[in-house]
Design an enzyme around this catalytic site. Structure first.
Site, PDB file in Angstrom:
ATOM      1  N   CYS A 241     -21.903 -18.303 -29.684  1.00 55.18           N
ATOM      2  CA  CYS A 241     -22.709 -18.216 -31.235  1.00 55.18           C
ATOM      3  C   CYS A 241     -21.590 -17.156 -31.314  1.00 55.18           C
ATOM      4  O   CYS A 241     -22.331 -15.941 -31.695  1.00 55.18           O
ATOM      5  CB  CYS A 241     -23.266 -17.843 -31.020  1.00 55.18           C
ATOM      6  SG  CYS A 241     -24.890 -19.583 -30.501  1.00 55.18           S
ATOM      7  N   ALA A 242     -20.329 -16.760 -31.427  1.00 57.33           N
ATOM      8  CA  ALA A 242     -19.774 -15.825 -31.468  1.00 57.33           C
ATOM      9  C   ALA A 242     -20.085 -14.682 -32.683  1.00 57.33           C
ATOM     10  O   ALA A 242     -19.651 -13.521 -33.148  1.00 57.33           O
ATOM     11  CB  ALA A 242     -17.783 -16.017 -30.893  1.00 57.33           C
ATOM     12  N   GLY A 245     -18.245 -10.952 -34.173  1.00 58.39           N
ATOM     13  CA  GLY A 245     -17.282 -11.572 -32.817  1.00 58.39           C
ATOM     14  C   GLY A 245     -18.081  -9.523 -32.181  1.00 58.39           C
ATOM     15  O   GLY A 245     -17.266  -9.429 -31.623  1.00 58.39           O
ATOM     16  N   GLY A 246     -18.697  -8.920 -33.054  1.00 57.01           N
ATOM     17  CA  GLY A 246     -19.477  -8.021 -32.532  1.00 57.01           C
ATOM     18  C   GLY A 246     -19.611  -7.600 -30.969  1.00 57.01           C
ATOM     19  O   GLY A 246     -18.786  -7.272 -30.107  1.00 57.01           O
ATOM     20  N   LYS A 247     -19.932  -9.184 -30.070  1.00 57.59           N
ATOM     21  CA  LYS A 247     -20.100  -8.915 -28.891  1.00 57.59           C
ATOM     22  C   LYS A 247     -18.579  -9.510 -27.936  1.00 57.59           C
ATOM     23  O   LYS A 247     -18.599  -9.157 -26.545  1.00 57.59           O
ATOM     24  CB  LYS A 247     -21.165  -9.120 -27.807  1.00 57.59           C
ATOM     25  CG  LYS A 247     -22.963  -9.064 -28.691  1.00 57.59           C
ATOM     26  CD  LYS A 247     -23.308  -9.928 -28.154  1.00 57.59           C
ATOM     27  CE  LYS A 247     -26.002  -9.221 -28.432  1.00 57.59           C
ATOM     28  NZ  LYS A 247     -25.477  -8.624 -30.220  1.00 57.59           N
ATOM     29  N   ASP A 265     -18.264 -20.556 -32.901  1.00 56.96           N
ATOM     30  CA  ASP A 265     -19.162 -20.599 -33.719  1.00 56.96           C
ATOM     31  C   ASP A 265     -19.039 -21.637 -34.314  1.00 56.96           C
ATOM     32  O   ASP A 265     -18.214 -22.417 -35.145  1.00 56.96           O
ATOM     33  CB  ASP A 265     -19.531 -19.517 -34.749  1.00 56.96           C
ATOM     34  CG  ASP A 265     -20.854 -18.762 -35.280  1.00 56.96           C
ATOM     35  OD1 ASP A 265     -21.531 -17.483 -34.627  1.00 56.96           O
ATOM     36  OD2 ASP A 265     -21.220 -19.870 -35.892  1.00 56.96           O
ATOM     37  N   ASP A 309     -25.521 -15.727 -28.035  1.00 55.79           N
ATOM     38  CA  ASP A 309     -26.075 -14.977 -29.122  1.00 55.79           C
ATOM     39  C   ASP A 309     -26.821 -15.242 -29.759  1.00 55.79           C
ATOM     40  O   ASP A 309     -26.519 -15.432 -30.840  1.00 55.79           O
ATOM     41  CB  ASP A 309     -25.028 -14.156 -29.693  1.00 55.79           C
ATOM     42  CG  ASP A 309     -26.015 -12.470 -30.240  1.00 55.79           C
ATOM     43  OD1 ASP A 309     -27.540 -12.369 -30.223  1.00 55.79           O
ATOM     44  OD2 ASP A 309     -25.465 -11.653 -30.932  1.00 55.79           O
ATOM     45  N   CYS A 362     -31.754 -11.382 -31.139  1.00 58.59           N
ATOM     46  CA  CYS A 362     -32.382 -10.304 -31.814  1.00 58.59           C
ATOM     47  C   CYS A 362     -33.717 -10.083 -32.902  1.00 58.59           C
ATOM     48  O   CYS A 362     -33.898 -10.093 -33.549  1.00 58.59           O
ATOM     49  CB  CYS A 362     -30.999  -9.714 -32.562  1.00 58.59           C
ATOM     50  SG  CYS A 362     -30.558 -11.110 -34.286  1.00 58.59           S
TER      51      CYS A 362
END
Length: 431
Positions: A241-242, A245-247, A265, A309, A362
């Site tokens: 679940c990119a 792209g933060g992670k 994603d 994520d 989150c």
């Protein structure tokens, strides 16, 4: 603009949000377009008033006896910004842009506000919807009200230094005019604490260091769970679940641009920003997979690590997006939990024997966190939970600050870790 005009503008924006069901960011942008005379400092102050009002909507409304925009903004001015009611009225006199003067009843309510708040229900004191009380107490524990009150403050601005291009000391020097601090837990982070009243958030994305790819804006909590995921150089990793792209970026740095990350994603629009970000950050070991039929079939059974994520209610980000707190419904929660269960089951086929499945949200709600792991394990008994405390000791410094749960996961909160709310759990495939 003086404070009276700023208060009136915030009341106008909140009324617009209520009437048109607009996101806060859109309403503030719309107000700015229609009022071009307002400077950057004015827009920042008005935004602070609006966000502060929404963060504490329930407690402010209780004190004022109303949740209309005027009541909420005046409550912020007095209860959060420390203004004296009588002094406000004096400042309103003769100002054509000021709200109507405070009434005797409004002034009296401020005088007895804290006493009445102490006697009211937990949801009001915690500033959360009442229907979430039982869930929050089950997921966080008996001190859940204290934990949630910590979520009504303003969030800091956190940065993750991109080790592929720079180092923390170098980035801190570049941004020294903002007086950044080293993050308390994340090893490669910098923080600009939130200011009070009309303080402006530094616009770091115009800085030369950002344009060179030396750092990314990323909450410390997100940095922590990325570090706990434990991606190592040379591994094969799927970010299922990119999104933007933060992670993926954090993982690429942890892997030293070696091995391979597959960023995927299901939503093409969410994935769109990742291309420019990968280029700016100097990432060479990431391959973006567009959401097409069979796009991931060749990865089945090959991944050392699969990161989920998961899409969630975003309850851990209520400091940044307080409007979503009051829009959340049981139906939306049920929709998200269904999506999360399906993603966990989908991820299984990609994890090789001995590989690791990492589940992150989150969210601070147990339905999206510990309950998902508890339901997943009987469906897939070949997976066992990896001791999160051990991962913390390996990947991070200092004692475990996050809250532990019965399934072996960790919950990050503003009170426990000084971050947004995040959930983390890692599982190993044994057979």
């Amino acid at each position: 603009m003086r404070l009276p005009g700023r208060l009136s503008a915030a009341i106008e924006v909140l009324a617009d949000i209520e009437a048109r069901r607009r996101p806060v960011s859109e309403a503030l942008k719309g107000w700015g377009i229609n009022n071009r005379f307002a400077g950057a400092g004015d827009r920042a102050a008005i935004g602070n008033l609006v966000y502060d009002a929404l963060r504490k909507r329930a407690s402010h409304a209780h004190v004022m006896g109303s949740d209309d925009p005027r009541a909420l903004v005046l409550a912020v001015a007095v209860r959060d910004w420390g203004e004296d009611p009588q002094a406000l009225n004096a400042g309103f006199e003769g100002d054509t842009h000021a709200p109507a003067p405070l009434t005797d009843e409004e002034i009296a309510r401020f005088g007895r506000g804290d006493d009445t708040l102490a006697a009211t229900g937990n949801a009001t004191r915690a500033d959360v919807p009442e229907w979430l009380e039982a869930s929050l107490e089950r997921g966080i524990g008996s001190d859940w009200v204290t934990q949630l009150r910590a979520m009504t403050g303003r969030p800091p601005l956190d940065l993750r230094v991109n080790l592929l291009k720079s180092g923390r000391e170098r980035v801190a020097k570049s941004l020294k005019r903002f007086e950044p601090l080293e993050t308390a837990i994340a090893p490669n982070g910098l923080r600009m604490p939130a200011g009070g009243r009309d303080a402006r958030t530094p616009n770091v994305t115009t800085d030369e260091a950002y344009l060179k790819g030396w750092f990314e804006v990323q909450d410390e909590g997100s940095q922590i769970v990325s570090a706990l995921a434990g991606a190592a150089p040379g591994e094969q990793v799927l970010d299922l679940c990119a999104g933007a792209g933060g992670k993926t970026l954090a993982t690429a740095a942890a892997m030293g641009n070696t091995g391979q990350i597959f960023a995927y994603d299901s939503d093409r629009a969410r994935l769109a920003p990742i291309y420019e970000r990968l280029k700016r950050n100097g990432v060479r070991n990431a391959q973006v997979r567009a959401p097409e039929e069979g796009a991931l079939d060749d990865l089945a059974g090959r991944m050392d690590r699969v990161l989920i994520d998961a899409p969630c209610t975003g309850t851990g980000t209520w400091r940044r997006r307080p409007d979503t707190k009051w829009k959340l419904t049981p139906d939306l929660l049920a929709q998200r939990t269904g999506e999360q269960a399906a993603l966990l089951d989908e991820a299984v086929r990609f994890v090789k024997l001995g590989g690791t499945l990492v589940y992150v949200t989150c969210s601070i709600l147990p339905e999206e966190n510990v309950d998902q792991i508890a339901a997943f394990r009987p469906r897939h008994p070949e997976f066992s939970v990896i001791d999160a405390a051990g991962l913390w000791a390996t990947q991070l410094e200092g004692p475990v600050a996050a809250l532990s749960d019965a399934q072996g996961g960790l919950l990050l909160t503003p009170l426990s870790t000084g971050t947004d709310g995040f959930y983390f759990c890692a599982l190993r495939r044994n057979a």
